[in-house]
Design a protein around this motif. Structure first.
Motif, PDB file in Angstrom:
ATOM      1  N   ASN A  53       0.870  -1.178   0.000  1.00  0.00           N
ATOM      2  CA  ASN A  53       0.000   0.000   0.000  1.00  0.00           C
ATOM      3  C   ASN A  53       0.901   1.221   0.000  1.00  0.00           C
ATOM      4  N   SER A  54       0.330   2.379   0.116  1.00  0.00           N
ATOM      5  CA  SER A  54       1.150   3.596   0.042  1.00  0.00           C
ATOM      6  C   SER A  54       2.170   3.668   1.173  1.00  0.00           C
ATOM      7  N   ALA A  55       1.833   3.155   2.344  1.00  0.00           N
ATOM      8  CA  ALA A  55       2.766   3.201   3.472  1.00  0.00           C
ATOM      9  C   ALA A  55       3.927   2.231   3.294  1.00  0.00           C
ATOM     10  N   SER A  56       3.657   1.066   2.713  1.00  0.00           N
ATOM     11  CA  SER A  56       4.709   0.051   2.572  1.00  0.00           C
ATOM     12  C   SER A  56       5.444   0.122   1.238  1.00  0.00           C
ATOM     13  N   LEU A  57       5.016   1.021   0.350  1.00  0.00           N
ATOM     14  CA  LEU A  57       5.638   1.117  -0.978  1.00  0.00           C
ATOM     15  C   LEU A  57       7.148   1.348  -0.919  1.00  0.00           C
ATOM     16  N   PRO A  58       7.661   2.272  -0.087  1.00  0.00           N
ATOM     17  CA  PRO A  58       9.120   2.465  -0.059  1.00  0.00           C
ATOM     18  C   PRO A  58       9.878   1.184   0.292  1.00  0.00           C
ATOM     19  N   ASP A  59       9.376   0.416   1.248  1.00  0.00           N
ATOM     20  CA  ASP A  59      10.036  -0.840   1.610  1.00  0.00           C
ATOM     21  C   ASP A  59       9.979  -1.842   0.453  1.00  0.00           C
ATOM     22  N   TYR A  60       8.839  -1.891  -0.214  1.00  0.00           N
ATOM     23  CA  TYR A  60       8.701  -2.799  -1.351  1.00  0.00           C
ATOM     24  C   TYR A  60       9.702  -2.428  -2.447  1.00  0.00           C
ATOM     25  N   LEU A  61       9.827  -1.136  -2.718  1.00  0.00           N
ATOM     26  CA  LEU A  61      10.760  -0.690  -3.757  1.00  0.00           C
ATOM     27  C   LEU A  61      12.202  -1.017  -3.391  1.00  0.00           C
ATOM     28  N   GLU A  62      12.555  -0.857  -2.121  1.00  0.00           N
ATOM     29  CA  GLU A  62      13.903  -1.228  -1.674  1.00  0.00           C
ATOM     30  C   GLU A  62      14.142  -2.716  -1.913  1.00  0.00           C
ATOM     31  N   ASP A  63      13.162  -3.538  -1.562  1.00  0.00           N
ATOM     32  CA  ASP A  63      13.288  -4.981  -1.767  1.00  0.00           C
ATOM     33  C   ASP A  63      13.398  -5.316  -3.253  1.00  0.00           C
ATOM     34  N   ALA A  64      12.598  -4.660  -4.071  1.00  0.00           N
ATOM     35  CA  ALA A  64      12.620  -4.920  -5.504  1.00  0.00           C
ATOM     36  C   ALA A  64      13.961  -4.520  -6.124  1.00  0.00           C
ATOM     37  N   LEU A  65      14.553  -3.447  -5.616  1.00  0.00           N
ATOM     38  CA  LEU A  65      15.889  -3.057  -6.095  1.00  0.00           C
ATOM     39  C   LEU A  65      16.921  -4.116  -5.734  1.00  0.00           C
ATOM     40  N   LEU A  66      16.855  -4.618  -4.510  1.00  0.00           N
ATOM     41  CA  LEU A  66      17.771  -5.677  -4.095  1.00  0.00           C
ATOM     42  C   LEU A  66      17.585  -6.908  -4.980  1.00  0.00           C
ATOM     43  N   GLN A  67      16.344  -7.271  -5.222  1.00  0.00           N
ATOM     44  CA  GLN A  67      16.049  -8.427  -6.070  1.00  0.00           C
ATOM     45  C   GLN A  67      16.648  -8.244  -7.463  1.00  0.00           C
ATOM     46  N   CYS A  68      16.492  -7.068  -8.036  1.00  0.00           N
ATOM     47  CA  CYS A  68      17.037  -6.784  -9.360  1.00  0.00           C
ATOM     48  C   CYS A  68      18.565  -6.826  -9.341  1.00  0.00           C
ATOM     49  N   ALA A  69      19.148  -6.211  -8.332  1.00  0.00           N
ATOM     50  CA  ALA A  69      20.610  -6.161  -8.245  1.00  0.00           C
ATOM     51  C   ALA A  69      21.215  -7.551  -8.131  1.00  0.00           C
ATOM     52  N   MET A  70      20.574  -8.423  -7.385  1.00  0.00           N
ATOM     53  CA  MET A  70      21.144  -9.756  -7.169  1.00  0.00           C
ATOM     54  C   MET A  70      20.787 -10.750  -8.270  1.00  0.00           C
ATOM     55  N   SER A  71      19.701 -10.503  -8.983  1.00  0.00           N
ATOM     56  CA  SER A  71      19.282 -11.476  -9.997  1.00  0.00           C
ATOM     57  C   SER A  71      19.582 -11.035 -11.425  1.00  0.00           C
ATOM     58  N   GLN A  72      19.553  -9.729 -11.688  1.00  0.00           N
ATOM     59  CA  GLN A  72      19.729  -9.260 -13.062  1.00  0.00           C
ATOM     60  C   GLN A  72      21.095  -8.641 -13.342  1.00  0.00           C
ATOM     61  N   ALA A 118      20.904 -14.636  -7.656  1.00  0.00           N
ATOM     62  CA  ALA A 118      19.875 -15.261  -6.821  1.00  0.00           C
ATOM     63  C   ALA A 118      18.659 -14.365  -6.712  1.00  0.00           C
ATOM     64  N   GLN A 119      17.555 -14.979  -6.334  1.00  0.00           N
ATOM     65  CA  GLN A 119      16.329 -14.262  -6.002  1.00  0.00           C
ATOM     66  C   GLN A 119      16.259 -14.260  -4.482  1.00  0.00           C
ATOM     67  N   PRO A 120      16.792 -13.243  -3.806  1.00  0.00           N
ATOM     68  CA  PRO A 120      16.894 -13.285  -2.350  1.00  0.00           C
ATOM     69  C   PRO A 120      15.572 -13.114  -1.612  1.00  0.00           C
ATOM     70  N   LEU A 121      14.543 -12.659  -2.303  1.00  0.00           N
ATOM     71  CA  LEU A 121      13.256 -12.402  -1.653  1.00  0.00           C
ATOM     72  C   LEU A 121      12.161 -13.214  -2.342  1.00  0.00           C
ATOM     73  N   PRO A 122      11.996 -14.468  -1.935  1.00  0.00           N
ATOM     74  CA  PRO A 122      11.031 -15.335  -2.617  1.00  0.00           C
ATOM     75  C   PRO A 122       9.594 -14.831  -2.541  1.00  0.00           C
ATOM     76  N   LEU A 123       9.265 -14.043  -1.523  1.00  0.00           N
ATOM     77  CA  LEU A 123       7.899 -13.520  -1.441  1.00  0.00           C
ATOM     78  C   LEU A 123       7.583 -12.632  -2.646  1.00  0.00           C
ATOM     79  N   LEU A 124       8.546 -11.842  -3.099  1.00  0.00           N
ATOM     80  CA  LEU A 124       8.322 -11.018  -4.286  1.00  0.00           C
ATOM     81  C   LEU A 124       8.040 -11.893  -5.504  1.00  0.00           C
ATOM     82  N   GLU A 125       8.764 -13.005  -5.612  1.00  0.00           N
ATOM     83  CA  GLU A 125       8.541 -13.930  -6.721  1.00  0.00           C
ATOM     84  C   GLU A 125       7.151 -14.567  -6.633  1.00  0.00           C
TER      85      GLU A 125
END
Length: 195
Positions: free
Chosen positions: A38-57, A172-179
């Protein structure tokens, strides 16, 4: 950096460049509809998504930048790690016909672009696409999106530095919940994005 490199980077990062950034949500639409963002958790989600991209792509983009002739092999290796059907389709659509990250690295090398700037551009595009998705879905407004992009640039730069030694074998995909959330995209009743 040479002047023509700056122009190429601006073109690659431009929202009008047909890489599918406005067609694919990177899993954010499914995460939002499933109530995980949601709007409150969006910054945390974006941080996680950046980590996921950095480690997998990034490791694959770096590998094909260093050896463009290995594109077919690295594309195959990336495909074996990209198990979520919606994410796999999106990556192939953006890389056309290869996956996005390995293709991006090889093309950047063939364009004779600087390595670190190319990888930075890949992370920027990922973050930009996610923020654009959040704005289109109404999770945040355009000004908040710009603020988040500016704030998360520090995190992105840190990931670029930290990941400079990661090989494609270590990807790696370090955050399986995002997947898992991304995997829900095909089951959504209504969708604004293709993936």
């Amino acid at each position: 950096m040479q002047a023509h490199h700056s122009w190429l980077f601006m073109q690659l990062a431009d929202s009008a460049f047909p890489t599918g950034g406005f067609v694919h949500s990177g899993g954010l639409e499914a995460a939002w509809q499933c109530g995980a963002v949601n709007s409150a958790s969006l910054p945390d989600y974006l941080e996680d998504a950046l980590l996921q991209c950095a480690m997998s792509q990034l490791p694959f983009a770096r590998a094909t930048f260093d050896d463009p002739l290995a594109l077919a092999a690295r594309d195959h290796d990336f495909d074996l790690r990209c198990l979520v059907p919606a994410a796999n389709r999106a990556s192939r659509a953006q890389g056309s016909p290869c996956h996005w990250a390995p293709c991006f690295g090889a093309v950047a090398r063939l364009l004779d672009l600087p390595r670190e700037e190319s990888l930075r551009c890949l992370l920027y595009q990922h973050l930009r696409a996610l923020i654009s998705t959040a704005v289109r879905l109404g999770i945040c407004g355009p000004l908040e999106g710009q603020y988040l992009q500016q704030r998360l640039a520090v995190d992105a730069e840190g990931l670029l530095t930290a990941g400079s030694g990661w090989s494609w074998q270590e990807a790696a995909q370090p955050l399986p919940l995002l997947e898992l959330l991304h995997g829900c995209h095909d089951r959504l009743y209504s969708r604004l994005f293709a993936s």
